[in-house]
Design a protein around this motif. Structure first.
Motif, PDB file in Angstrom:
ATOM      1  N   SER A   1       0.830  -1.204   0.000  1.00  0.00           N
ATOM      2  CA  SER A   1       0.000   0.000   0.000  1.00  0.00           C
ATOM      3  C   SER A   1       0.870   1.261   0.000  1.00  0.00           C
ATOM      4  CB  SER A   1      -0.966  -0.002   1.179  1.00  0.00           C
ATOM      5  OG  SER A   1      -0.280   0.044   2.400  1.00  0.00           O
ATOM      6  N   PHE A   2       1.981   1.265   0.743  1.00  0.00           N
ATOM      7  CA  PHE A   2       2.882   2.422   0.711  1.00  0.00           C
ATOM      8  C   PHE A   2       3.564   2.550  -0.652  1.00  0.00           C
ATOM      9  CE2 PHE A   2       3.588   2.200   5.564  1.00  0.00           C
ATOM     10  CZ  PHE A   2       2.412   2.892   5.778  1.00  0.00           C
ATOM     11  N   THR A   3       3.967   1.425  -1.223  1.00  0.00           N
ATOM     12  CA  THR A   3       4.634   1.447  -2.520  1.00  0.00           C
ATOM     13  C   THR A   3       3.717   1.997  -3.599  1.00  0.00           C
ATOM     14  OG1 THR A   3       6.029  -0.425  -1.917  1.00  0.00           O
ATOM     15  CG2 THR A   3       5.782   0.039  -4.269  1.00  0.00           C
ATOM     16  N   PHE A   4       2.491   1.480  -3.663  1.00  0.00           N
ATOM     17  CA  PHE A   4       1.584   1.948  -4.708  1.00  0.00           C
ATOM     18  C   PHE A   4       1.037   3.340  -4.397  1.00  0.00           C
ATOM     19  CE2 PHE A   4       1.160  -2.768  -5.297  1.00  0.00           C
ATOM     20  CZ  PHE A   4       1.997  -2.798  -6.393  1.00  0.00           C
ATOM     21  N   GLY A   5       0.951   3.707  -3.118  1.00  0.00           N
ATOM     22  CA  GLY A   5       0.597   5.089  -2.773  1.00  0.00           C
ATOM     23  C   GLY A   5       1.676   6.059  -3.231  1.00  0.00           C
ATOM     24  N   PHE A   6       2.948   5.680  -3.041  1.00  0.00           N
ATOM     25  CA  PHE A   6       4.051   6.502  -3.537  1.00  0.00           C
ATOM     26  C   PHE A   6       4.019   6.570  -5.058  1.00  0.00           C
ATOM     27  CE2 PHE A   6       8.324   6.570  -5.370  1.00  0.00           C
ATOM     28  CZ  PHE A   6       8.726   7.832  -4.976  1.00  0.00           C
ATOM     29  N   THR A   7       3.723   5.433  -5.700  1.00  0.00           N
ATOM     30  CA  THR A   7       3.648   5.402  -7.161  1.00  0.00           C
ATOM     31  C   THR A   7       2.564   6.345  -7.661  1.00  0.00           C
ATOM     32  OG1 THR A   7       4.387   3.114  -7.132  1.00  0.00           O
ATOM     33  CG2 THR A   7       3.384   3.890  -9.161  1.00  0.00           C
ATOM     34  N   HIS A   8       1.420   6.373  -6.965  1.00  0.00           N
ATOM     35  CA  HIS A   8       0.351   7.317  -7.320  1.00  0.00           C
ATOM     36  C   HIS A   8       0.869   8.756  -7.283  1.00  0.00           C
ATOM     37  CE1 HIS A   8      -2.897   4.538  -7.486  1.00  0.00           C
ATOM     38  NE2 HIS A   8      -3.831   5.421  -7.226  1.00  0.00           N
ATOM     39  N   SER A   9       1.499   9.104  -6.170  1.00  0.00           N
ATOM     40  CA  SER A   9       2.002  10.467  -6.007  1.00  0.00           C
ATOM     41  C   SER A   9       3.054  10.798  -7.058  1.00  0.00           C
ATOM     42  CB  SER A   9       2.604  10.644  -4.610  1.00  0.00           C
ATOM     43  OG  SER A   9       1.640  10.411  -3.638  1.00  0.00           O
ATOM     44  N   PHE A  10       3.950   9.862  -7.319  1.00  0.00           N
ATOM     45  CA  PHE A  10       4.995  10.082  -8.311  1.00  0.00           C
ATOM     46  C   PHE A  10       4.396  10.267  -9.709  1.00  0.00           C
ATOM     47  CE2 PHE A  10       8.259   8.522 -11.267  1.00  0.00           C
ATOM     48  CZ  PHE A  10       9.270   9.415 -10.966  1.00  0.00           C
ATOM     49  N   LEU A  11       3.432   9.434 -10.072  1.00  0.00           N
ATOM     50  CA  LEU A  11       2.814   9.560 -11.395  1.00  0.00           C
ATOM     51  C   LEU A  11       2.046  10.871 -11.530  1.00  0.00           C
ATOM     52  CD1 LEU A  11       1.615   5.916 -12.003  1.00  0.00           C
ATOM     53  CD2 LEU A  11       3.256   7.195 -13.380  1.00  0.00           C
ATOM     54  N   LEU A  12       1.365  11.280 -10.473  1.00  0.00           N
ATOM     55  CA  LEU A  12       0.659  12.574 -10.533  1.00  0.00           C
ATOM     56  C   LEU A  12       1.641  13.730 -10.672  1.00  0.00           C
ATOM     57  CD1 LEU A  12      -2.151  11.975  -7.922  1.00  0.00           C
ATOM     58  CD2 LEU A  12      -2.414  12.209 -10.400  1.00  0.00           C
ATOM     59  N   MET A  13       2.810  13.623 -10.019  1.00  0.00           N
ATOM     60  CA  MET A  13       3.837  14.654 -10.160  1.00  0.00           C
ATOM     61  C   MET A  13       4.361  14.689 -11.595  1.00  0.00           C
ATOM     62  SD  MET A  13       7.596  14.915  -8.444  1.00  0.00           S
ATOM     63  CE  MET A  13       8.139  13.536  -9.429  1.00  0.00           C
ATOM     64  N   ILE A  14       4.629  13.530 -12.171  1.00  0.00           N
ATOM     65  CA  ILE A  14       5.115  13.464 -13.550  1.00  0.00           C
ATOM     66  C   ILE A  14       4.066  13.991 -14.521  1.00  0.00           C
ATOM     67  CG2 ILE A  14       5.849  11.865 -15.369  1.00  0.00           C
ATOM     68  CD1 ILE A  14       7.966  12.358 -13.255  1.00  0.00           C
ATOM     69  N   MET A  15       2.800  13.662 -14.273  1.00  0.00           N
ATOM     70  CA  MET A  15       1.728  14.153 -15.141  1.00  0.00           C
ATOM     71  C   MET A  15       1.618  15.682 -15.057  1.00  0.00           C
ATOM     72  SD  MET A  15      -1.089  11.193 -14.422  1.00  0.00           S
ATOM     73  CE  MET A  15      -2.389  11.789 -15.482  1.00  0.00           C
ATOM     74  N   GLY A  16       1.778  16.217 -13.859  1.00  0.00           N
ATOM     75  CA  GLY A  16       1.769  17.673 -13.704  1.00  0.00           C
ATOM     76  C   GLY A  16       2.936  18.321 -14.425  1.00  0.00           C
ATOM     77  N   TYR A  17       4.107  17.706 -14.337  1.00  0.00           N
ATOM     78  CA  TYR A  17       5.268  18.244 -15.045  1.00  0.00           C
ATOM     79  C   TYR A  17       5.074  18.148 -16.562  1.00  0.00           C
ATOM     80  CZ  TYR A  17      10.025  19.095 -16.531  1.00  0.00           C
ATOM     81  OH  TYR A  17      11.132  19.605 -17.144  1.00  0.00           O
ATOM     82  N   ASP A  18       4.448  17.076 -17.027  1.00  0.00           N
ATOM     83  CA  ASP A  18       4.155  16.926 -18.453  1.00  0.00           C
ATOM     84  C   ASP A  18       3.242  18.053 -18.939  1.00  0.00           C
ATOM     85  OD1 ASP A  18       4.127  15.308 -20.977  1.00  0.00           O
ATOM     86  OD2 ASP A  18       1.984  15.206 -20.478  1.00  0.00           O
ATOM     87  N   ARG A  19       2.234  18.371 -18.159  1.00  0.00           N
ATOM     88  CA  ARG A  19       1.329  19.475 -18.521  1.00  0.00           C
ATOM     89  C   ARG A  19       2.059  20.814 -18.469  1.00  0.00           C
ATOM     90  NH1 ARG A  19      -1.762  18.358 -21.989  1.00  0.00           N
ATOM     91  NH2 ARG A  19      -0.113  16.866 -22.202  1.00  0.00           N
ATOM     92  N   TYR A  20       2.948  20.979 -17.487  1.00  0.00           N
ATOM     93  CA  TYR A  20       3.730  22.208 -17.394  1.00  0.00           C
ATOM     94  C   TYR A  20       4.567  22.413 -18.649  1.00  0.00           C
ATOM     95  CZ  TYR A  20       7.701  25.152 -16.145  1.00  0.00           C
ATOM     96  OH  TYR A  20       8.678  26.101 -16.153  1.00  0.00           O
ATOM     97  N   VAL A  21       5.239  21.363 -19.096  1.00  0.00           N
ATOM     98  CA  VAL A  21       6.065  21.472 -20.297  1.00  0.00           C
ATOM     99  C   VAL A  21       5.188  21.742 -21.510  1.00  0.00           C
ATOM    100  CG1 VAL A  21       7.599  20.194 -21.849  1.00  0.00           C
ATOM    101  CG2 VAL A  21       7.941  20.068 -19.386  1.00  0.00           C
ATOM    102  N   ALA A  22       4.035  21.097 -21.600  1.00  0.00           N
ATOM    103  CA  ALA A  22       3.152  21.292 -22.754  1.00  0.00           C
ATOM    104  C   ALA A  22       2.600  22.710 -22.811  1.00  0.00           C
ATOM    105  CB  ALA A  22       1.997  20.293 -22.702  1.00  0.00           C
ATOM    106  N   ILE A  23       2.338  23.320 -21.654  1.00  0.00           N
ATOM    107  CA  ILE A  23       1.739  24.658 -21.629  1.00  0.00           C
ATOM    108  C   ILE A  23       2.796  25.755 -21.665  1.00  0.00           C
ATOM    109  CG2 ILE A  23       0.385  26.254 -20.208  1.00  0.00           C
ATOM    110  CD1 ILE A  23      -1.183  23.756 -19.257  1.00  0.00           C
TER     111      ILE A  23
END
Length: 136
Positions: free
Chosen positions: A105-127
């Protein structure tokens, strides 16, 4: 002479749903089971749509697919044991099972947070830097 008490924890007693009336537990079980199945179905539907539709093969949808996989693995790590314990008369979990459940649960919770951070950075670069963002 050393007289020490050596004891080890072998299981934990779960008291999460013990204060609820016993006649309500099957209704809670059914509610959580439906939510669990809808979560799995929704995540699988997102993954199948992204895999099937070639126009969605972009970085953002790749991350969304990875987030769906992480969501499935997170719910599989936590929910089945909770559902079993809801209907069980002896609500306990062994130490090893508890440690495994916490790890996943901690591993996949961290994975969630990491993926959301990467997705936010992807949108930042796109905009903010559209010329640096590769469009297929």
């Amino acid at each position: 002479m050393s007289c020490q008490n050596y004891s080890a924890v072998s299981e934990f007693i779960l008291i999460g749903f013990s204060t609820f009336p016993q006649h309500l537990l099957p209704a809670f079980f059914l509610l959580y089971l439906l939510l669990y199945l809808f979560t799995l179905l929704g995540s699988l539907l997102i993954m199948a749509t992204i895999w099937r539709e070639h126009s969605l093969h972009t970085p953002m949808y790749f991350f969304l697919c990875a987030l769906s996989v992480s969501e499935i693995l997170f719910t599989v790590a936590v929910t089945p044991q909770m559902l079993v314990d809801m209907l069980s008369t002896h609500c306990s979990i062994t130490f090893v099972t508890c440690a495994n459940q916490m790890f996943f649960s901690f591993t996949f919770g961290f994975t969630h947070s990491f993926l959301l951070m990467i997705m936010g950075y992807d949108r930042y670069v796109a905009i903010c830097h559209p010329l640096c963002y590769q469009v297929s």
